[in-house]
Design an enzyme around this catalytic site. Structure first.
Site, PDB file in Angstrom:
ATOM      1  N   ARG A  21      11.825  -2.551  10.460  1.00 33.96           N
ATOM      2  CA  ARG A  21      13.289  -2.926  10.575  1.00 33.96           C
ATOM      3  C   ARG A  21      13.478  -4.304  11.203  1.00 33.96           C
ATOM      4  O   ARG A  21      14.600  -4.735  11.138  1.00 33.96           O
ATOM      5  CB  ARG A  21      13.977  -1.855  11.654  1.00 33.96           C
ATOM      6  CG  ARG A  21      13.929  -0.621  11.145  1.00 33.96           C
ATOM      7  CD  ARG A  21      14.632   0.355  12.022  1.00 33.96           C
ATOM      8  NE  ARG A  21      14.821   1.796  11.712  1.00 33.96           N
ATOM      9  CZ  ARG A  21      15.356   2.540  12.154  1.00 33.96           C
ATOM     10  NH1 ARG A  21      16.107   2.561  13.310  1.00 33.96           N
ATOM     11  NH2 ARG A  21      15.365   4.158  11.686  1.00 33.96           N
TER      12      ARG A  21
ATOM     13  N   ASP B 221      -7.643  -2.839  13.187  1.00 35.98           N
ATOM     14  CA  ASP B 221      -8.900  -2.720  13.371  1.00 35.98           C
ATOM     15  C   ASP B 221      -9.894  -3.890  13.984  1.00 35.98           C
ATOM     16  O   ASP B 221     -10.550  -3.715  14.570  1.00 35.98           O
ATOM     17  CB  ASP B 221      -9.577  -2.298  12.147  1.00 35.98           C
ATOM     18  CG  ASP B 221      -9.158  -0.660  11.864  1.00 35.98           C
ATOM     19  OD1 ASP B 221      -9.388   0.118  12.541  1.00 35.98           O
ATOM     20  OD2 ASP B 221      -8.673  -0.480  10.853  1.00 35.98           O
TER      21      ASP B 221
ATOM     22  N   THR C  33       0.998  -1.146  -0.129  1.00 34.90           N
ATOM     23  CA  THR C  33       0.001   0.011  -0.217  1.00 34.90           C
ATOM     24  C   THR C  33       0.919   1.427   0.184  1.00 34.90           C
ATOM     25  O   THR C  33       1.816   1.207   0.560  1.00 34.90           O
ATOM     26  CB  THR C  33      -0.753   0.144   1.236  1.00 34.90           C
ATOM     27  OG1 THR C  33      -0.108  -0.003   2.359  1.00 34.90           O
ATOM     28  CG2 THR C  33      -1.953  -0.769   1.031  1.00 34.90           C
TER      29      THR C  33
ATOM     30  N   GLU D  32     -11.524  -6.834   9.227  1.00 35.65           N
ATOM     31  CA  GLU D  32     -11.284  -5.955  10.304  1.00 35.65           C
ATOM     32  C   GLU D  32     -12.250  -6.255  11.289  1.00 35.65           C
ATOM     33  O   GLU D  32     -12.426  -5.340  12.105  1.00 35.65           O
ATOM     34  CB  GLU D  32     -11.213  -4.727   9.704  1.00 35.65           C
ATOM     35  CG  GLU D  32     -10.134  -4.569   8.597  1.00 35.65           C
ATOM     36  CD  GLU D  32      -9.582  -3.385   8.114  1.00 35.65           C
ATOM     37  OE1 GLU D  32      -8.939  -2.242   8.743  1.00 35.65           O
ATOM     38  OE2 GLU D  32     -10.743  -2.498   7.206  1.00 35.65           O
TER      39      GLU D  32
ATOM     40  N   ASP E 131      -6.997   4.666   4.884  1.00 34.43           N
ATOM     41  CA  ASP E 131      -6.098   4.814   6.068  1.00 34.43           C
ATOM     42  C   ASP E 131      -4.843   5.493   5.898  1.00 34.43           C
ATOM     43  O   ASP E 131      -4.423   6.366   6.588  1.00 34.43           O
ATOM     44  CB  ASP E 131      -5.933   3.481   7.223  1.00 34.43           C
ATOM     45  CG  ASP E 131      -7.096   3.135   7.720  1.00 34.43           C
ATOM     46  OD1 ASP E 131      -8.085   3.844   7.715  1.00 34.43           O
ATOM     47  OD2 ASP E 131      -6.879   1.682   8.327  1.00 34.43           O
TER      48      ASP E 131
ATOM     49  N   ASP F   8       4.266 -40.929  -2.454  1.00 31.97           N
ATOM     50  CA  ASP F   8       2.929 -41.479  -3.562  1.00 31.97           C
ATOM     51  C   ASP F   8       2.339 -40.050  -4.134  1.00 31.97           C
ATOM     52  O   ASP F   8       2.966 -38.935  -4.207  1.00 31.97           O
ATOM     53  CB  ASP F   8       2.223 -42.207  -2.558  1.00 31.97           C
ATOM     54  CG  ASP F   8       1.481 -41.382  -1.403  1.00 31.97           C
ATOM     55  OD1 ASP F   8       1.623 -40.298  -1.243  1.00 31.97           O
ATOM     56  OD2 ASP F   8       1.011 -42.163  -0.440  1.00 31.97           O
TER      57      ASP F   8
ATOM     58  N   LEU G 203       4.662  -2.908   3.897  1.00 31.46           N
ATOM     59  CA  LEU G 203       4.595  -1.553   3.940  1.00 31.46           C
ATOM     60  C   LEU G 203       5.625  -0.723   3.399  1.00 31.46           C
ATOM     61  O   LEU G 203       5.794   0.473   3.351  1.00 31.46           O
ATOM     62  CB  LEU G 203       4.915  -1.266   5.640  1.00 31.46           C
ATOM     63  CG  LEU G 203       3.634  -1.804   6.137  1.00 31.46           C
ATOM     64  CD1 LEU G 203       3.792  -1.781   7.733  1.00 31.46           C
ATOM     65  CD2 LEU G 203       2.331  -1.069   5.793  1.00 31.46           C
TER      66      LEU G 203
END
Length: 432
Positions: A235, A191, A15, A157, A51, A387, A258
């Site tokens: 990080r 959320d 996003t 959410e 958002d 198999d 992100l």
């Protein structure tokens, strides 16, 4: 139930805000994202007009989507699914999202030919999903698009949305909806935590393994693709990879990314490794052994081994045993496990295919290694019966690779560099 999307897997859901306040070019983040290529480019890019974008900027964000996607979307190597505003409890919010969909999908604006669908956040029960689907149908009819041509993905959410996944399979295919357009089921744990009124001592998010399992199950039952939510500590690469490893054991091979760095990790993590490796259960901690001249070496203090003539003293944690050679081999074999490489999986599949072609229904495939603990070398080997069921299970990572190779030609060079051109060629052919 007709599956309308061609992707079998989505590794990365990336996003980026559609409009940034206080910038000369408010579209700079999505303009930058549209230029990503190779392993830095996600399978699904989500220009986020919810958002990630301030409410006061969302009208401008919708226009930015049109401007950037019409200009750069044709060259973007992944799919493009903008996220619009929606809320199960707010008709006003739903109407705003609908208006943005109408604008973005207008062929006169030049973006819709590069847009694969839309992402709907904050959905509720199955009736709310059907409302969103109806808006998609209206948009398609308003603009002369084929019904069902725009894919619909949702963010799970709320508890209501989680329960709705159980009903999705029964609703899809009914003549009163176009829910066969469903594509991704994406977890939104922040959320979801708020909706569940959950509390943790630190204020952090609960792990919610049940949600991930339910989303993976719901996606499997409905022919959709499951994607995990965002991992905020950008990080913590080790933690991000550990989350993906746990998800993959549930059948959830995709995850929210992100940053472009997370995209690279998520694009490569589910693929089979380039080289095989041996792991050892060292008193509850799984340790990868180091290879030295064909010998796999344990270098830690949780396991110790001493040799005295024909006897061996093996200590794992606080448990000490005196064993002969055969008993030692058996103990170490129980502690050891092998992670096959891409080449290993392809070899095993090809060997089984050849045996099946010759009329053999099951074969034994041997895996052997020499382990070294405290300078003592021990040979171990196990036979795994293959198999048809084993073959089908082993095919999943290869099918993932084949799906990536087919849909992401911009990653071909990196895949060839990762595995070698010969392995890539064999991996694209096996199982077909």
């Amino acid at each position: 139930m007709e599956r309308r999307h061609t992707r079998k897997f989505v590794r990365t859901f990336f996003t980026s805000p559609t409009a940034v306040e206080g910038e000369d070019d408010s579209a700079k983040m999505i303009r930058r994202a549209a230029d990503l290529r190779g392993m830095q480019a996600p399978d699904v890019w989500v220009p986020d007009n919810e958002d990630a974008t301030a409410p006061s900027m969302r009208d401008e964000g919708a226009q930015n989507i049109i401007d950037v996607v019409s200009e750069k979307g044709g060259d973007f190597p992944g799919e493009i699914h903008p996220r619009i505003v929606w809320h199960r409890d707010s008709p006003t919010t739903r109407y705003q999202g609908f208006q943005h969909m109408l604008t973005i999908a207008d062929p006169d604006n030049g973006a819709v030919e590069n847009i694969d669908g839309f992402v709907i956040p904050e959905v509720g029960g199955i009736d709310d999903w059907k409302k969103a689907d109806e808006f998609f149908t209206i948009v398609e009819n308003e603009h002369g698009l084929d019904e069902g041509s725009l894919a619909m993905s949702v963010i799970i959410e709320s508890g209501a949305a989680e329960l709705a996944m159980r009903k999705l399979r029964d609703e899809m295919g009914k003549p009163d909806n176009n829910l066969e357009r469903m594509f991704l089921l994406v977890d939104g744990e922040v959320d979801y935590t708020k909706d569940m009124r959950a509390i943790t001592p630190t204020g952090g998010l609960p792990p919610w393994p049940e949600l991930r399992h339910n989303t993976s199950r719901g996606a499997s039952a409905a022919g959709c693709i499951a994607v995990d939510g965002p991992y905020d500590d950008i990080r913590d690469v080790e933690g991000y990879n550990e989350r993906m490893k746990n998800n993959q054991a549930k059948g959830m091979l995709g995850i929210w990314s992100l940053t472009p760095g997370q995209v690279v990790e998520a694009n490569t993590n589910p693929l089979p490794p380039k080289t095989g490796s041996w792991l050892l259960d060292a008193d509850g901690r799984e340790v990868e052994l180091t290879e030295e001249d064909g010998v796999f070496v344990y270098d830690g203090d949780r396991i110790s081994l001493e040799e005295d003539g024909d006897e061996y003293t093996l200590t794992v944690g606080g448990d000490t045993q005196t064993l002969d050679e055969e008993e030692l081999q058996s103990e170490l074999l129980d502690l050891a496990s092998y992670v096959p490489s891409m080449d290993d999986i392809v070899d095993s599949m090809a060997e089984f295919e050849a045996a099946k072609e010759a009329g053999t229904g099951a074969i034994a495939i041997t895996r052997a290694a020499t382990l070294r603990v405290d300078g003592v070398e021990v040979d171990i080997a196990n036979d795994r019966m293959w198999d048809e069921a084993t073959y089908q299970a082993a095919q999943t990572p290869i099918t993932l690779f084949q799906d990536v190779y087919e849909n992401r030609p911009d990653q071909h060079d990196e895949l060839a560099e990762m595995y070698g051109a010969d392995v890539v060629e064999r991996a694209t052919d096996v199982g077909n």
